[in-house]
Design a protein around this motif. Structure first.
Motif, PDB file in Angstrom:
ATOM      1  N   PHE A 128       0.823  -1.204   0.000  1.00  0.00           N
ATOM      2  CA  PHE A 128       0.000   0.000   0.000  1.00  0.00           C
ATOM      3  C   PHE A 128       0.864   1.263   0.000  1.00  0.00           C
ATOM      4  N   ARG A 129       0.548   2.166  -0.885  1.00  0.00           N
ATOM      5  CA  ARG A 129       1.240   3.458  -0.941  1.00  0.00           C
ATOM      6  C   ARG A 129       0.206   4.564  -0.829  1.00  0.00           C
ATOM      7  N   ARG A 130       0.638   5.684  -0.308  1.00  0.00           N
ATOM      8  CA  ARG A 130      -0.236   6.846  -0.360  1.00  0.00           C
ATOM      9  C   ARG A 130       0.600   8.060  -0.695  1.00  0.00           C
ATOM     10  N   SER A 131      -0.006   9.004  -1.368  1.00  0.00           N
ATOM     11  CA  SER A 131       0.707  10.241  -1.692  1.00  0.00           C
ATOM     12  C   SER A 131       0.132  11.381  -0.858  1.00  0.00           C
ATOM     13  N   LEU A 132       1.000  12.025  -0.131  1.00  0.00           N
ATOM     14  CA  LEU A 132       0.571  13.131   0.708  1.00  0.00           C
ATOM     15  C   LEU A 132       0.551  14.423  -0.101  1.00  0.00           C
ATOM     16  N   PRO A 133      -0.407  15.289   0.183  1.00  0.00           N
ATOM     17  CA  PRO A 133      -0.359  16.632  -0.396  1.00  0.00           C
ATOM     18  C   PRO A 133       0.944  17.325   0.021  1.00  0.00           C
ATOM     19  N   GLU A 134       1.446  18.175  -0.836  1.00  0.00           N
ATOM     20  CA  GLU A 134       2.721  18.833  -0.557  1.00  0.00           C
ATOM     21  C   GLU A 134       2.697  19.584   0.778  1.00  0.00           C
ATOM     22  N   ALA A 135       1.600  20.253   1.035  1.00  0.00           N
ATOM     23  CA  ALA A 135       1.504  21.063   2.255  1.00  0.00           C
ATOM     24  C   ALA A 135       1.479  20.203   3.506  1.00  0.00           C
ATOM     25  N   ALA A 136       1.236  18.910   3.329  1.00  0.00           N
ATOM     26  CA  ALA A 136       1.090  18.048   4.496  1.00  0.00           C
ATOM     27  C   ALA A 136       2.413  17.493   4.986  1.00  0.00           C
ATOM     28  N   LYS A 137       3.422  17.568   4.144  1.00  0.00           N
ATOM     29  CA  LYS A 137       4.683  16.925   4.505  1.00  0.00           C
ATOM     30  C   LYS A 137       5.417  17.685   5.615  1.00  0.00           C
ATOM     31  N   GLY A 138       6.243  16.934   6.336  1.00  0.00           N
ATOM     32  CA  GLY A 138       6.995  17.532   7.416  1.00  0.00           C
ATOM     33  C   GLY A 138       8.223  18.227   6.913  1.00  0.00           C
ATOM     34  N   PRO A 139       9.101  18.708   7.799  1.00  0.00           N
ATOM     35  CA  PRO A 139       8.926  18.593   9.237  1.00  0.00           C
ATOM     36  C   PRO A 139       7.949  19.621   9.791  1.00  0.00           C
ATOM     37  N   PRO A 140       7.367  19.316  10.918  1.00  0.00           N
ATOM     38  CA  PRO A 140       7.548  18.097  11.690  1.00  0.00           C
ATOM     39  C   PRO A 140       6.571  17.015  11.241  1.00  0.00           C
ATOM     40  N   TYR A 141       6.822  15.781  11.662  1.00  0.00           N
ATOM     41  CA  TYR A 141       5.793  14.770  11.588  1.00  0.00           C
ATOM     42  C   TYR A 141       4.709  15.123  12.591  1.00  0.00           C
ATOM     43  N   PHE A 142       3.476  14.799  12.237  1.00  0.00           N
ATOM     44  CA  PHE A 142       2.422  15.012  13.229  1.00  0.00           C
ATOM     45  C   PHE A 142       1.455  13.845  13.236  1.00  0.00           C
ATOM     46  N   TYR A 143       0.712  13.758  14.312  1.00  0.00           N
ATOM     47  CA  TYR A 143      -0.176  12.621  14.556  1.00  0.00           C
ATOM     48  C   TYR A 143      -1.355  13.127  15.353  1.00  0.00           C
ATOM     49  N   TYR A 144      -2.524  13.076  14.742  1.00  0.00           N
ATOM     50  CA  TYR A 144      -3.738  13.574  15.396  1.00  0.00           C
ATOM     51  C   TYR A 144      -4.728  12.438  15.553  1.00  0.00           C
ATOM     52  N   GLU A 145      -5.456  12.456  16.657  1.00  0.00           N
ATOM     53  CA  GLU A 145      -6.376  11.355  16.952  1.00  0.00           C
ATOM     54  C   GLU A 145      -7.706  11.870  17.475  1.00  0.00           C
ATOM     55  N   ASN A 146      -8.792  11.184  17.106  1.00  0.00           N
ATOM     56  CA  ASN A 146     -10.087  11.428  17.746  1.00  0.00           C
ATOM     57  C   ASN A 146     -11.022  10.256  17.470  1.00  0.00           C
ATOM     58  N   VAL A 147     -12.230  10.325  18.055  1.00  0.00           N
ATOM     59  CA  VAL A 147     -13.171   9.212  17.897  1.00  0.00           C
ATOM     60  C   VAL A 147     -13.607   9.076  16.443  1.00  0.00           C
ATOM     61  N   ALA A 148     -13.712   7.832  15.985  1.00  0.00           N
ATOM     62  CA  ALA A 148     -14.094   7.612  14.588  1.00  0.00           C
ATOM     63  C   ALA A 148     -15.564   7.936  14.370  1.00  0.00           C
ATOM     64  N   LEU A 149     -16.397   7.588  15.356  1.00  0.00           N
ATOM     65  CA  LEU A 149     -17.833   7.743  15.159  1.00  0.00           C
ATOM     66  C   LEU A 149     -18.306   9.119  15.611  1.00  0.00           C
ATOM     67  N   ALA A 150     -17.735  10.118  15.018  1.00  0.00           N
ATOM     68  CA  ALA A 150     -18.135  11.488  15.324  1.00  0.00           C
ATOM     69  C   ALA A 150     -19.353  11.856  14.480  1.00  0.00           C
ATOM     70  N   PRO A 151     -20.065  12.918  14.853  1.00  0.00           N
ATOM     71  CA  PRO A 151     -21.202  13.340  14.023  1.00  0.00           C
ATOM     72  C   PRO A 151     -20.772  13.604  12.582  1.00  0.00           C
ATOM     73  N   LYS A 152     -21.706  13.523  11.699  1.00  0.00           N
ATOM     74  CA  LYS A 152     -21.418  13.670  10.267  1.00  0.00           C
ATOM     75  C   LYS A 152     -20.706  14.992   9.983  1.00  0.00           C
ATOM     76  N   GLY A 153     -19.743  14.917   9.104  1.00  0.00           N
ATOM     77  CA  GLY A 153     -19.068  16.139   8.656  1.00  0.00           C
ATOM     78  C   GLY A 153     -17.853  16.506   9.475  1.00  0.00           C
ATOM     79  N   VAL A 154     -17.763  15.979  10.709  1.00  0.00           N
ATOM     80  CA  VAL A 154     -16.654  16.357  11.581  1.00  0.00           C
ATOM     81  C   VAL A 154     -15.312  15.953  10.973  1.00  0.00           C
ATOM     82  N   TRP A 155     -15.230  14.715  10.489  1.00  0.00           N
ATOM     83  CA  TRP A 155     -13.943  14.268   9.944  1.00  0.00           C
ATOM     84  C   TRP A 155     -13.612  14.959   8.630  1.00  0.00           C
ATOM     85  N   ASP A 156     -14.645  15.364   7.911  1.00  0.00           N
ATOM     86  CA  ASP A 156     -14.380  16.143   6.702  1.00  0.00           C
ATOM     87  C   ASP A 156     -13.695  17.451   7.076  1.00  0.00           C
TER      88      ASP A 156
END
Length: 595
Positions: A265-293
């Motif tokens: 599996f490969r993924r291509s990150l948007p240019e603006a997303a690349k580090g530095p720094p690396y980052f890692y964000y977390e939250n509940v998957a079953l959030a109300p609609k639109g939140v993850w968007d």
DNA sequence: CGCATTATGAGTTGCAGG
DNA sequence: CCTGCAACTCATAATGCG
């Protein structure tokens, strides 16, 4: 919440050509854009005329940080010359509202704004300050920060940022500035983002169908008629198209789990997303609609990785992670934790009825089942010598699932003990025990934490990249799930800047830090909202930059178990997501300027 | 006041079956 | 396509006790 995503909708005409906004120099983009400082437009620096000396200095200062002359002048006019903090806040807001994805590389923050002020021996200073607790946030750079805060009333600051936050959020959803400000005018500044987007959506539909008079639209969106509102939202969805809304994967294995690695599996990150720094964000998957968007749109359009921790543990934990880490050559923590209830709690097997088919526990939450309930279950079962009738079985299993009860005796179920929860979540035994923490607080802190094995699997790729250790910024640290994960991976923690509101949680992390004989520095703060540019620049100048920014922002207003205030991403606590983004983007800019 | 205990659904998704 | 049903969810607030 179903947000109106402007792209891909020809019929609704989200971005009109005649819109008037502050990004007039650049072409109008039809794509919803990131409100990032990285994407700020750098002005061509018109000569400023008729300024006092101090004003000239001030303008030069901010222009040196990459803001345009015109914008700086405007910001100074609005805030006065004395309050540099408010000026900066205004500038950041303006920059965020300017949409210019093409200019992402132009972040020219001057890395040395009077470097002599910042090159003091801060590390030594705060190591001393940390010993006297609770004064951590204020004991820092008192001379500068204190004064500024006192000259600016808190209420004014709060109002400003709240309004700006809403404008910012609306802009990020692809709405025009005109639509956003009209909506705020009509609905009031106190209106939630949901109400505002609903209003805009309704206006669009009304315009489209020409069947609602403005007065009627207004009345409907004052909340008097939920049926019509729901119907309108549905219509909006149809119009906009749900094809670009984020859906949860099934099975929820993200970009791979140890048992199913997804090798190629490969993924291509948007240019603006690349580090530095690396980052890692977390939250509940079953959030109300639109939140993850929305979260994904703010975090550089990175596709979230949704993973259920049941592939790492005997307990489920459905979470979304947005990160810019490599995903090749991940490896799990050793030893592998038990994956079934039976393996995790061998003693329960003796009492486990054949008609209870569970082999995984449900999500660990912050509250446990009551003794009353377990007693009701016991007395319901005691009436039968053999298996109870199906109706009783159904009731018991339903309650066991709901409250995560396990069998600890004949006809006897019980909630998990705190140390059992610690084990399931991958923490060392007694991680949250002692030091004056109550049992209730242990459940609460653990229920709000990472699943360590899951996070460690994602972070494991850092081990080869940083063989000498990392500097980490940890927002909403909680009981230190990320710190524990990195430590168990054998990644040396050089400097950890940790921001956590709860004192008991800070104490837990500090205690763990000492117990594990860490050789690095643990620096903690209590408020993300007070973590501003000055502080970021100070720290980065001292430790040389961050390699990793981690954080799981509050899920209170997103989580399904909240009956009272599940208000979405604009909720009181969950809105702190925007501070995660703000600080991350700040770090990104300062880091880039030091190249 | 700190702590423990208890009661309090809705929103969303997936799926089987029309 | 639709409908009904089962399943699941990093919580909050009120109350009582010492």
């Amino acid at each position: 919440m179903q947000d109106g995503n402007g792209s891909g909708s020809e019929s609704l005409d989200w971005n009109t050509d005649d819109e008037v906004d502050i990004r007039s120099e650049t072409e109008t983009s039809s794509h919803p854009t990131l409100p990032t400082l990285s994407g700020a437009i750098i002005g061509n620096g018109e000569a400023s005329t008729s300024n006092s000396a101090s004003r000239t200095m001030l303008i030069a200062h901010f222009v040196g940080m990459g803001f345009s002359d015109k914008l700086v002048s405007k910001a100074i006019d609005e805030n006065g010359e004395g309050d540099t903090e408010s000026i900066l806040n205004t500038l950041l807001t303006y920059s965020s509202l300017e949409n210019s994805p093409e200019d992402e590389e132009q972040c020219n923050i001057n890395s040395e704004p009077s470097s002599s002020d910042f090159n003091e021996t801060f590390v030594d200073d705060y190591n001393d300050n940390f010993l006297d607790e609770d004064s951590d946030a204020d004991s820092w750079g008192e001379n500068e920060v204190e004064v500024k805060i006192k000259t600016e009333p808190d209420s004014a600051l709060a109002t400003l940022s709240e309004k700006d936050n809403k404008l910012l959020a609306l802009a990020s959803m692809g709405y025009t500035r005109e639509e956003a400000s009209t909506a705020m005018e009509r609905c009031g500044q106190e209106a939630s983002i949901l109400v505002l987007t609903d209003f805009i959506c309704a206006a669009q539909v009304a315009r489209e169908q020409d069947c609602y008079l403005p007065e009627e639209t207004k009345r409907i969106y004052n909340g008097s008629n939920p049926m019509k509102k729901r119907k309108l939202i549905e219509m909006c969805k149809k119009k906009v198209g749900a094809e670009d809304t984020i859906r949860l994967p099934n099975p929820m294995i993200g970009f791979g789990v140890p048992s199913q690695p997804l090798e190629d599996f490969r993924r291509s990150l948007p240019e603006a997303a690349k580090g530095p720094p690396y980052f890692y964000y977390e939250n509940v998957a079953l959030a109300p609609k639109g939140v993850w968007d929305t979260i994904s749109r703010f975090l550089y359009e990175i596709e979230p990785e949704f993973v259920d921790s049941k592939y790492f543990s005997a307990t489920a934990r459905k979470r979304g992670y947005v990160h810019n880490l490599p995903i090749k050559n991940r490896f799990p923590l050793i030893p592998l934790p038990p994956l079934t209830i039976h393996q995790a709690f061998p003693l329960t097997r003796k009492w486990w009825p054949a008609w209870d088919p569970r082999d995984k526990l449900n999500c660990i939450q912050t509250a446990i089942g009551s003794a009353k309930l377990t007693e009701r279950i016991r007395s319901a079962l005691e009436r039968y010598d053999n298996d109870p009738p199906e109706s009783v079985q159904k009731f018991v299993i339903e309650q066991c699932r709901k409250w995560n009860l396990v069998w600890v005796g004949r006809n006897k179920v019980a909630p998990l003990e705190p140390d059992e929860v610690e084990m399931l979540l991958g923490f060392p035994k007694n991680h949250t025990r002692g030091g004056g923490i109550s049992r209730t607080d242990r459940y609460k802190s653990l229920g709000n934490s990472f699943q360590v094995d899951t996070v460690a699997y994602h972070l494991s790729v850092l081990k080869d990249i940083f063989p000498n250790g990392i500097n980490m910024l940890s927002l909403f640290s909680g009981i230190g799930g990320a710190e524990v994960a990195l430590h168990r991976l054998g990644i040396k923690l050089k400097n950890v800047v940790s921001i956590e509101k709860s004192k008991v949680n800070r104490d837990i992390v500090r205690s763990w830090w000492e117990q594990t004989n860490q050789t690095g520095n643990l620096i903690d703060f209590d408020d993300v909202q007070q973590f501003d540019v000055d502080r970021v620049v100070q720290i980065i100048n001292n430790i040389g930059g961050f390699d990793l920014v981690v954080g799981g922002s509050p899920c209170n207003n997103l989580a399904g178990s909240n009956r009272v205030s599940r208000d979405g991403l604009e909720g009181k606590e969950s809105a702190l997501f925007y501070d995660y983004f703000r600080i991350l983007d700040l770090v990104k800019c300062v880091m880039r300027s030091r190249e």
